[in-house]
Design a protein around this motif. Sequence first.
Motif, PDB file in Angstrom:
ATOM      1  N   PRO A   1      25.029  -0.649 -34.511  1.00 43.51           N
ATOM      2  CA  PRO A   1      23.667   0.244 -34.675  1.00 43.51           C
ATOM      3  C   PRO A   1      22.448  -0.536 -35.378  1.00 43.51           C
ATOM      4  CG  PRO A   1      25.361   1.520 -35.504  1.00 43.51           C
ATOM      5  CD  PRO A   1      25.834  -0.017 -35.460  1.00 43.51           C
ATOM      6  N   LEU A   2      22.656  -1.308 -36.265  1.00 44.99           N
ATOM      7  CA  LEU A   2      21.765  -2.399 -36.830  1.00 44.99           C
ATOM      8  C   LEU A   2      21.178  -3.602 -35.983  1.00 44.99           C
ATOM      9  CD1 LEU A   2      22.612  -2.351 -40.629  1.00 44.99           C
ATOM     10  CD2 LEU A   2      20.832  -1.121 -39.636  1.00 44.99           C
ATOM     11  N   ALA A   3      22.125  -3.704 -35.062  1.00 44.04           N
ATOM     12  CA  ALA A   3      21.767  -4.984 -34.334  1.00 44.04           C
ATOM     13  C   ALA A   3      21.267  -4.390 -32.886  1.00 44.04           C
ATOM     14  CB  ALA A   3      23.262  -5.649 -33.840  1.00 44.04           C
ATOM     15  N   ALA A   4      21.086  -3.153 -32.780  1.00 44.18           N
ATOM     16  CA  ALA A   4      20.576  -2.556 -31.529  1.00 44.18           C
ATOM     17  C   ALA A   4      19.311  -2.938 -31.020  1.00 44.18           C
ATOM     18  CB  ALA A   4      20.844  -0.984 -31.430  1.00 44.18           C
ATOM     19  N   PRO A   5      18.426  -2.749 -32.018  1.00 42.55           N
ATOM     20  CA  PRO A   5      16.901  -3.196 -31.711  1.00 42.55           C
ATOM     21  C   PRO A   5      16.851  -4.671 -31.143  1.00 42.55           C
ATOM     22  CG  PRO A   5      17.085  -1.909 -33.797  1.00 42.55           C
ATOM     23  CD  PRO A   5      18.452  -2.376 -33.360  1.00 42.55           C
ATOM     24  N   SER A   6      17.330  -5.536 -32.018  1.00 43.18           N
ATOM     25  CA  SER A   6      17.231  -6.776 -31.606  1.00 43.18           C
ATOM     26  C   SER A   6      18.116  -7.267 -30.261  1.00 43.18           C
ATOM     27  CB  SER A   6      17.665  -7.781 -32.755  1.00 43.18           C
ATOM     28  OG  SER A   6      19.246  -7.728 -32.923  1.00 43.18           O
ATOM     29  N   VAL A   7      19.189  -6.415 -29.968  1.00 44.89           N
ATOM     30  CA  VAL A   7      19.866  -6.626 -28.807  1.00 44.89           C
ATOM     31  C   VAL A   7      19.038  -6.257 -27.606  1.00 44.89           C
ATOM     32  CG1 VAL A   7      21.775  -5.874 -27.278  1.00 44.89           C
ATOM     33  CG2 VAL A   7      22.147  -6.764 -29.686  1.00 44.89           C
TER      34      VAL A   7
END
Lengths: 278, 359
Positions: free
Chosen positions: A195-201
């Motif tokens: 979930p924390l990686a979602a924006p950068s992904v």
Amino acid sequence: MTPGPARFLVLVAAIPAAIVVVGGLGFTVAQSLGLLPLVGPARLSVDAYTGVASELPSSIAVSVGIAVASTTLAVLVGGTAAVLIVAGGRLARVLIGLGAATVTVPHLIGAAAIGLLLADSGLLARTFQVPPTDWPSLVGGPWWVAVILEYAWKEAAFVALVVAGTLTTRVARFDETAAVLGANRATRLRLVLLPLAAPSVILTGAITFIYTLGSYEVAWLLGRTYPEPLSVMAVRLYGEVSLTTRPEAAAVAVVIVTLSTLVAAAAFTLLRRSAVWR
Amino acid sequence: MTTAITLQAVSKEFKRHPVPALRGIDLDILPGTRTALLGPSGSGKSTILRIIAGLEDPSGGQVLIDGRDVTGVLPERRGVGMVFQRSLLFPHLSVLDNVAFPLRAAGASRRAARAAAVPYLDLVQLPDYADRNVASLSGGQQQRVAIARTLAARPTVLLLDEPFSALDPDLRADMHGLLAELRTELPPTIVMVTHDRDEAAAVADRIAVVESGVVLQHDTVERIYSRPSCQAVARLMGGRNAVLGVVSGAVHSSDLGQVAVPESAPEGPGVLVVRHESVQLLGRGAAAAHPGEVYTGTVAQVTRNGARRSVTLSRGNAAIEADVPPGVDVSEGSTVVFSFVDGAPSVVPIEAHAAPGQS
């Protein structure tokens, strides 16, 4: 720094960028609509669009197909590499080194290397002693495999480094917190890391998709001649001997920009919906 | 159930740091106690906490929780809860989902975890904030949610790593009050890291004073204040008085005079330590009324700190600092009579390098 000089410095950077983007886009749209003819009087028309209309559906399909496949592979491979980099250790250092080395290679060089590797007379076919007639059509074949792999290879490194860079600055403490709350490694990956990686992904995926859609060298070098991806068609039409095809090249470029804008809008919609972004 | 924590010869060295963070620490944290690890920044107190939690591996030694060697055991398998200096609430989860996190990590469904989390949110008096975004909470509210989240994991040991140091004094006092209110809900064994001795005294019943990777003294709050084991402990606990002298027959002799000290004080050279709160300024007639128990000194300096005043009294090479009660008139150069609260003075060994300002 006081607001005055700061604003001035921002304007120094923003004005040329705005001139290039707005001016270039306006010029392209105007040319595609017959308002900036190289010869003859200016006349508002959609002739350039109707001129390429028969080829557009297949070109859009192949361009979007390549972009979707490349982006999916890049995000999967790059995202996994980012998680491994964040986990630390020797493997992380190796992955960072590989990623840093990969992003410095120009796409044109990468395309040539992939061609030499995957062609029916290439390094792999020779290594495994497979006759050219039995080797699958990876270069110039119907599935655009070499093109997709080249984009995926290069962009996976980009995704890995950007996502890992984002995660390492904020995830380590959250990961520790989740651990002392009883979450094992798999749960932390599912409930915290992803979930924390979602924006950068989402962001790197959108950038990869738009880049792949708009660049032409790799598809031009490693792809087949028909159907043409949009970018290859636009460059070919722009470079033709007959100057009358330039409005058609501009029309194809406008289609590329429109598709890219739609993808960017979708990405920002997803970002706005993500809890971390809020 | 009460849980004991034992550290046996625990050491820790970090790569590229020439000085060890911990040097063979032995520490017995008794079951059911609230222990504060108190020390200056960089003393190693947070490293001790992280080693207990399993977030750092010790370079040597063992960590035992209830007699079980947990050295090398993963943090999620230790049954230890920890609240950090920053609340570290997960930004992608609502307040309620943050509190429900440990329950989801334990395998509960989202609905069941949320239902089970509600009482913990009630405990920290934030029942109306369940659906709020964590970024919309104040610092104090975020720490309340962090405490509720840790309690929801039902840990046997609660570790607090300077959890209130980023809050303003009023909020900090609120959080101390909250911890007191939650006493029945909190796990019985608590270890708290702080560099604030007042906070340590407010929250803990025992204090372990840590400096330079060594536990200098581990004792009750009262004894840490009144019977420091060395000058460093006295100084870290806010003691301002240290007078060089010689002990003979439970009496410390110095330029100050003869001061009765505990029978256990070792014979020979030693430093008299007595807290400034335990120095009583007396009226002029007191010297005659209580000969041998009162001392005279010249006021060398009067210092005002807000509404309070303190005075530095000198006699020969000795100097003593005392609080000045409201209404008492003192002026520099005047002579005053003072005494010590019964049993307050004690003696510690002379430091190899006495700190500046100590007589």
